[in-house]
Scaffold this motif. Structure first.
Motif, PDB file in Angstrom:
ATOM      1  N   VAL A  60      27.427 -64.916 -16.091  1.00 55.79           N
ATOM      2  CA  VAL A  60      26.817 -66.574 -17.001  1.00 55.79           C
ATOM      3  C   VAL A  60      26.100 -65.320 -17.309  1.00 55.79           C
ATOM      4  O   VAL A  60      25.859 -66.052 -19.023  1.00 55.79           O
ATOM      5  CB  VAL A  60      26.432 -67.744 -16.862  1.00 55.79           C
ATOM      6  CG1 VAL A  60      25.477 -68.103 -17.787  1.00 55.79           C
ATOM      7  CG2 VAL A  60      27.936 -68.269 -16.300  1.00 55.79           C
ATOM      8  N   PRO A  61      24.832 -64.848 -17.338  1.00 57.60           N
ATOM      9  CA  PRO A  61      23.735 -64.287 -17.130  1.00 57.60           C
ATOM     10  C   PRO A  61      23.932 -63.260 -19.200  1.00 57.60           C
ATOM     11  O   PRO A  61      23.080 -62.682 -19.701  1.00 57.60           O
ATOM     12  CB  PRO A  61      22.376 -64.258 -16.298  1.00 57.60           C
ATOM     13  CG  PRO A  61      23.128 -64.803 -15.492  1.00 57.60           C
ATOM     14  CD  PRO A  61      24.518 -64.750 -15.699  1.00 57.60           C
ATOM     15  N   LEU A  62      24.861 -62.914 -18.250  1.00 61.03           N
ATOM     16  CA  LEU A  62      25.778 -61.105 -18.599  1.00 61.03           C
ATOM     17  C   LEU A  62      26.330 -61.443 -20.135  1.00 61.03           C
ATOM     18  O   LEU A  62      26.229 -61.439 -21.255  1.00 61.03           O
ATOM     19  CB  LEU A  62      27.115 -61.084 -18.080  1.00 61.03           C
ATOM     20  CG  LEU A  62      26.662 -60.507 -17.096  1.00 61.03           C
ATOM     21  CD1 LEU A  62      28.046 -59.694 -16.505  1.00 61.03           C
ATOM     22  CD2 LEU A  62      25.295 -59.363 -16.703  1.00 61.03           C
ATOM     23  N   ARG A  63      26.582 -63.067 -20.472  1.00 57.18           N
ATOM     24  CA  ARG A  63      27.536 -63.700 -21.839  1.00 57.18           C
ATOM     25  C   ARG A  63      26.039 -63.033 -22.936  1.00 57.18           C
ATOM     26  O   ARG A  63      26.001 -63.738 -23.800  1.00 57.18           O
ATOM     27  CB  ARG A  63      27.663 -64.915 -21.447  1.00 57.18           C
ATOM     28  CG  ARG A  63      28.621 -65.817 -21.961  1.00 57.18           C
ATOM     29  CD  ARG A  63      28.639 -66.781 -21.997  1.00 57.18           C
ATOM     30  NE  ARG A  63      28.815 -67.399 -23.831  1.00 57.18           N
ATOM     31  CZ  ARG A  63      29.076 -68.762 -24.164  1.00 57.18           C
ATOM     32  NH1 ARG A  63      28.234 -70.050 -23.157  1.00 57.18           N
ATOM     33  NH2 ARG A  63      29.307 -69.289 -25.192  1.00 57.18           N
ATOM     34  N   TYR A  64      24.927 -64.585 -21.860  1.00 55.84           N
ATOM     35  CA  TYR A  64      23.874 -64.397 -22.917  1.00 55.84           C
ATOM     36  C   TYR A  64      23.025 -62.588 -23.307  1.00 55.84           C
ATOM     37  O   TYR A  64      22.698 -62.712 -24.888  1.00 55.84           O
ATOM     38  CB  TYR A  64      22.790 -65.217 -22.559  1.00 55.84           C
ATOM     39  CG  TYR A  64      23.317 -66.156 -22.258  1.00 55.84           C
ATOM     40  CD1 TYR A  64      23.638 -67.626 -23.265  1.00 55.84           C
ATOM     41  CD2 TYR A  64      23.885 -66.898 -21.245  1.00 55.84           C
ATOM     42  CE1 TYR A  64      23.502 -68.879 -23.270  1.00 55.84           C
ATOM     43  CE2 TYR A  64      24.175 -68.055 -21.063  1.00 55.84           C
ATOM     44  CZ  TYR A  64      24.702 -69.691 -22.693  1.00 55.84           C
ATOM     45  OH  TYR A  64      24.896 -70.901 -22.359  1.00 55.84           O
ATOM     46  N   SER A  88      24.018 -56.901 -11.621  1.00 57.33           N
ATOM     47  CA  SER A  88      24.899 -57.872 -11.294  1.00 57.33           C
ATOM     48  C   SER A  88      25.952 -57.548  -9.489  1.00 57.33           C
ATOM     49  O   SER A  88      25.861 -58.274  -8.882  1.00 57.33           O
ATOM     50  CB  SER A  88      26.076 -58.383 -11.987  1.00 57.33           C
ATOM     51  OG  SER A  88      25.161 -58.758 -13.457  1.00 57.33           O
ATOM     52  N   ALA A  89      26.398 -56.474 -10.041  1.00 58.05           N
ATOM     53  CA  ALA A  89      27.300 -56.139  -8.825  1.00 58.05           C
ATOM     54  C   ALA A  89      26.649 -55.615  -7.607  1.00 58.05           C
ATOM     55  O   ALA A  89      27.219 -56.456  -6.036  1.00 58.05           O
ATOM     56  CB  ALA A  89      28.208 -54.853  -9.357  1.00 58.05           C
ATOM     57  N   SER A 131      33.649 -57.316 -18.228  1.00 59.82           N
ATOM     58  CA  SER A 131      32.057 -56.905 -19.609  1.00 59.82           C
ATOM     59  C   SER A 131      33.093 -56.579 -20.308  1.00 59.82           C
ATOM     60  O   SER A 131      33.888 -56.943 -21.628  1.00 59.82           O
ATOM     61  CB  SER A 131      31.243 -55.812 -18.872  1.00 59.82           C
ATOM     62  OG  SER A 131      30.268 -56.757 -18.012  1.00 59.82           O
ATOM     63  N   GLY A 132      34.502 -55.836 -19.820  1.00 59.10           N
ATOM     64  CA  GLY A 132      35.701 -55.363 -20.706  1.00 59.10           C
ATOM     65  C   GLY A 132      36.112 -56.497 -21.614  1.00 59.10           C
ATOM     66  O   GLY A 132      37.245 -56.661 -22.464  1.00 59.10           O
ATOM     67  N   LEU A 133      36.351 -57.646 -20.302  1.00 57.72           N
ATOM     68  CA  LEU A 133      37.213 -58.988 -20.788  1.00 57.72           C
ATOM     69  C   LEU A 133      36.507 -59.724 -22.069  1.00 57.72           C
ATOM     70  O   LEU A 133      37.308 -59.771 -22.936  1.00 57.72           O
ATOM     71  CB  LEU A 133      37.802 -59.511 -20.060  1.00 57.72           C
ATOM     72  CG  LEU A 133      39.460 -59.234 -18.996  1.00 57.72           C
ATOM     73  CD1 LEU A 133      39.337 -59.630 -17.561  1.00 57.72           C
ATOM     74  CD2 LEU A 133      40.632 -58.938 -20.226  1.00 57.72           C
ATOM     75  N   TYR A 134      35.008 -59.705 -21.821  1.00 58.61           N
ATOM     76  CA  TYR A 134      34.205 -60.426 -22.751  1.00 58.61           C
ATOM     77  C   TYR A 134      34.180 -59.756 -23.566  1.00 58.61           C
ATOM     78  O   TYR A 134      34.327 -60.838 -25.695  1.00 58.61           O
ATOM     79  CB  TYR A 134      33.341 -60.612 -22.344  1.00 58.61           C
ATOM     80  CG  TYR A 134      32.076 -61.156 -22.972  1.00 58.61           C
ATOM     81  CD1 TYR A 134      31.825 -62.572 -22.813  1.00 58.61           C
ATOM     82  CD2 TYR A 134      30.578 -60.331 -23.765  1.00 58.61           C
ATOM     83  CE1 TYR A 134      31.061 -62.909 -24.086  1.00 58.61           C
ATOM     84  CE2 TYR A 134      30.149 -61.626 -24.889  1.00 58.61           C
ATOM     85  CZ  TYR A 134      29.993 -62.278 -25.066  1.00 58.61           C
ATOM     86  OH  TYR A 134      29.210 -63.311 -26.140  1.00 58.61           O
TER      87      TYR A 134
END
Length: 359
Positions: A60-64, A88-89, A131-134
């Motif tokens: 979720v934080p990656l999105r922002y 994150s990993a 991340s790639g999908l996002y």
């Protein structure tokens, strides 16, 4: 159903959360199916769910973060994505191992560094995939937005073109009509002048009330055309004769509003007005297969080379109507100008037959 689906896709925030939940649920399901191949304790299901939940929260934080750096240079995007995915990993691997140890009684110990490294590496790949999908979905949505904007701009230009063509009423018609009304008033033909003014008002109201991008039943088009012809008949009296032959099926066909009026006006100007004894304008309409065929003909002087007349025509005449049909139907129409027998002009129009929508 389509409208609801489109509304769902347009709500980007809701779309993200649905995909986020579905994606991590799928991750947990795949791990569970994989665990069935080995003999595992029932508590392993809880481990899988906790791991998926941790991945859900950490992404979720990656999105922002990605939204804030969206317009940054590509090299910076790549650097941030790699760094954020690694951090994150690593956090996810620590949480995962702690969960294994506390719940499953098997996890990170000093002698199991290799297991921890492999686990962290696998989760790094998962984070990179997320991340790639996002970014992939984000770019796809951006391209769809640009495509929608381009389509909207094309549509607005298309509508503007149609309105321009549609509202180019020949000023001579208005001038001649008003002059005729003025003459009737001068010779004390007030009742006839009043009727003519009423028909002119009804015709202009019809013209303004019907959008050029919309279609109306042919019967309604003919009714409006008769208002115009009634006005012209006051000017030409018995010199103007009209013959209408339209099948019952053709009356219900959908056609562009007032697209026949410029053609009739052209016939009056170049045929009826040039004949001392007047002439006849014939309007025919019928269905042929999937097409609606309309024929407008007159018995005027005609033209030796009709196609050249069409190429030179301008304003609200023949070329105007042809341009409207092309804008509305693309290549699915034909507009043929030929010599009428024994003399005069003949216009044949073919457009797709569209039935009046049932209410």
């Amino acid at each position: 159903m389509i409208t609801r689906w489109q509304a769902f896709l347009d709500d980007r925030n809701r779309f993200f959360w649905v995909l986020q939940a579905a994606g991590w649920f799928g991750y947990a399901l795949v791990h569970y199916i994989g665990s069935l191949m080995h003999e595992m304790r029932a508590v392993y299901v809880l481990i899988i769910l906790l791991g998926a939940y941790a991945g859900f929260l950490l992404t979720v934080p990656l999105r922002y973060l990605y939204r804030r750096i969206w317009e940054r240079p590509p090299w910076l995007l790549i650097f941030v994505v790699l760094g954020a995915s690694y951090v994150s990993a690593s956090i996810w691997a620590v949480i995962d191992n702690a969960t294994y140890w506390e719940v499953y009684k098997f996890g990170f110990r000093p002698e199991s560094n290799w297991f921890y490294f492999k686990n962290a590496l696998a989760k790094f790949y998962i984070m990179l995939s997320w991340s790639g999908l996002y970014f992939g979905i984000k770019y796809y949505q951006m391209l769809q937005d640009e495509k929608q904007k381009a389509l909207m701009a094309t549509s607005m230009a298309h509508q503007a073109q149609l309105k321009m063509l549609r509202y180019q009423l020949n000023p001579h018609f208005l001038f001649n009509t008003l002059n005729a009304i003025s003459t009737l008033i001068l010779i004390k033909e007030n009742d006839l002048a009043n009727r003519m003014m009423t028909k002119l008002s009804s015709f202009l109201r019809f013209s303004l009330d019907n959008e050029p991008i919309k279609k109306i039943p042919l019967q309604r088009e003919i009714d409006a055309l008769m208002l115009y012809l009634d006005i012209e008949k006051v000017r030409f009296d018995e010199r103007l004769q009209v013959a209408i032959d339209i099948t019952a099926e053709a009356e219900k066909a959908m056609v562009p509003s007032l697209f026949l009026q410029p053609l009739i006006e052209n016939s009056i100007k170049y045929a009826i007005a040039k004949l001392e004894d007047g002439g006849v304008i014939a309007i025919q309409a019928r269905r042929e297969g999937d097409d609606l065929v309309l024929v407008i003909s007159d018995n005027g002087p005609g033209c030796a080379e009709p196609e050249k007349l069409l190429q030179k025509a301008g304003g609200v005449g023949l070329a105007n109507t042809r341009d409207r049909l092309q804008a509305l139907y693309g290549k699915s129409y034909s507009f043929t100008l030929s010599t009428n027998k024994p003399h005069g002009m003949r216009i044949e129009i073919r457009i797709p037959f569209e039935q009046v929508e049932a209410k």
